[in-house]
Design an enzyme around this catalytic site. Sequence first.
Site, PDB file in Angstrom:
ATOM      1  N   PHE A 124       1.238  -0.995  -0.242  1.00 37.87           N
ATOM      2  CA  PHE A 124      -0.209   0.051  -0.027  1.00 37.87           C
ATOM      3  C   PHE A 124       0.970   1.091  -0.144  1.00 37.87           C
ATOM      4  CE2 PHE A 124      -3.252   3.085   1.890  1.00 37.87           C
ATOM      5  CZ  PHE A 124      -4.323   3.203   1.311  1.00 37.87           C
ATOM      6  N   ASP A 194       2.185  -4.451   9.044  1.00 40.25           N
ATOM      7  CA  ASP A 194       1.327  -3.988   8.483  1.00 40.25           C
ATOM      8  C   ASP A 194      -0.113  -4.909   8.433  1.00 40.25           C
ATOM      9  OD1 ASP A 194      -1.179  -2.301   7.221  1.00 40.25           O
ATOM     10  OD2 ASP A 194       0.237  -1.071   6.126  1.00 40.25           O
ATOM     11  N   TYR A 219     -10.562   0.918  11.459  1.00 39.77           N
ATOM     12  CA  TYR A 219     -12.031   1.253   9.643  1.00 39.77           C
ATOM     13  C   TYR A 219     -12.451   0.156   8.964  1.00 39.77           C
ATOM     14  CZ  TYR A 219      -8.037   3.466   6.984  1.00 39.77           C
ATOM     15  OH  TYR A 219      -7.641   3.587   6.544  1.00 39.77           O
ATOM     16  N   LYS A 220     -11.327  -0.750   8.599  1.00 41.14           N
ATOM     17  CA  LYS A 220     -11.639  -1.881   7.972  1.00 41.14           C
ATOM     18  C   LYS A 220     -12.771  -2.876   8.301  1.00 41.14           C
ATOM     19  CE  LYS A 220      -8.248  -0.032   5.059  1.00 41.14           C
ATOM     20  NZ  LYS A 220      -6.722   0.032   4.308  1.00 41.14           N
ATOM     21  N   ARG A 361     -12.266  -5.434  -6.317  1.00 39.66           N
ATOM     22  CA  ARG A 361     -11.968  -5.745  -5.113  1.00 39.66           C
ATOM     23  C   ARG A 361     -12.916  -6.141  -4.554  1.00 39.66           C
ATOM     24  NH1 ARG A 361      -8.277  -2.805  -0.882  1.00 39.66           N
ATOM     25  NH2 ARG A 361      -9.309  -1.416  -1.024  1.00 39.66           N
TER      26      ARG A 361
END
Length: 402
Positions: A124, A194, A219-220, A361
């Site tokens: 990312f 991560d 928040y995911k 995705r």
Amino acid sequence: MTREECLALDAADPLAAFRAEFTLPEGVVYLDGNSLGALPRRTSARVTQLIDEEWGQGLIRSWNTAGWYDLPRGLGDRLAPLVGASPGEVVVCDSTSVNLFKTLAAALRLRPGRKVVVADPDSFPTDLYVTEGVGGLFDGVRRRLAGPDDLSGVLDDEVAVVLLSHVDYRTGRLYDMAAVTEQVHRHGALMIWDVCHSVGALPLRFGDCDVDFAVGCTYKYLNGGPGSPAFVYAAERHHAADQPLTGWFGHTDPFAFDVGYVAAPGAGRFLVGTPPMLSLAGLQASLDLWSTVDLAALRAKSLALTGLFIELTEGLDLVTPRQPGRRGSQVSFRHPSGYQVVQALIERGVIGDFRTPDIMRFGFAPLYVGFCDVWDAAQQLADVLASGSWQQDRFSQRSAVT
Ligand SMILES: *Cc1c(COP(=O)(O)O)cnc(C)c1O
């Protein structure tokens, strides 16, 4: 597999009751919980209570009386079982990007004679940007780019720290945390994971895997709410590590208002400034819910959902590993017009997302996605592709967030 069989799987699902714990719009199949988790029903009441009672009535007293001051550490301890950490090893604060900065700098200071940071070119982008920024602050520090498969070519006694994602955000590929950490340690380097795409998607075992540091989003898959604070894990053996963002909340006694900085004991030294109470309240509500989740059942259902989606979309250009032990909780395909296809699906109520250059995705959050959802999403995807409906002009208009 038929839709009737999916109905039967939903009826037999041991996690089925969690669906009622979330607010989801009617007619939507939500396959983007890997980007922004759905809203737990209990969140609104908790945030309202914080606003009306704790802020409105308690005012500044609430830092003590409502437990605000302890929340970054308290929520870290609530999160610890989800990542296989011990109490005191996790704190909730700042964003993943900021926590990457702190842990990378701490790791470099723990390996003063070593001048190389290893990062994955496919990670990312914020991970790459932050390694660039941190490297620039240390004399002579250089970066080597290599993914988990190519580590043997870059590891030597110059490497201070390796930063990798546990699950690849594009492909959904899952890496072996224990084996990679062990490989890195054999060369005397430190390991930062991560886990933005694995926390809340599968059980994690930081302690057993001997992880040095880790960072992740809330928040995911954890449903903390848009922009809810991230977390930092620091193994107990690194609790004397120095991180350079030495703000007053990381001081051992913030209200002594000393002139000099003295770092707090434990992972608390990774805290920086005043914690965002409104956001933490949302995370507090979702972690209440998460504390009742059986993580083995979560992983089993996640693999069943992604496996079913792979089976029902046979023929598309799958980039996610078919082997269950090698994927996280998402399924991705390559398609030259992936952006338009995803927009057409969203218009039909199937919400996934697109990652440049050509990745469609779909994330499967096991607490609120069911087997019929998988079936319906696969049908809609097949129909959008077969009909070519994605070719309509309006699906080409790019928004700022994809
Ligand atoms: C989502 C995500 C981030 C986001 O970082 P923020 O600082 O919270 O914006 C970082 N790393 C990975 C791998 C991610 O998936």
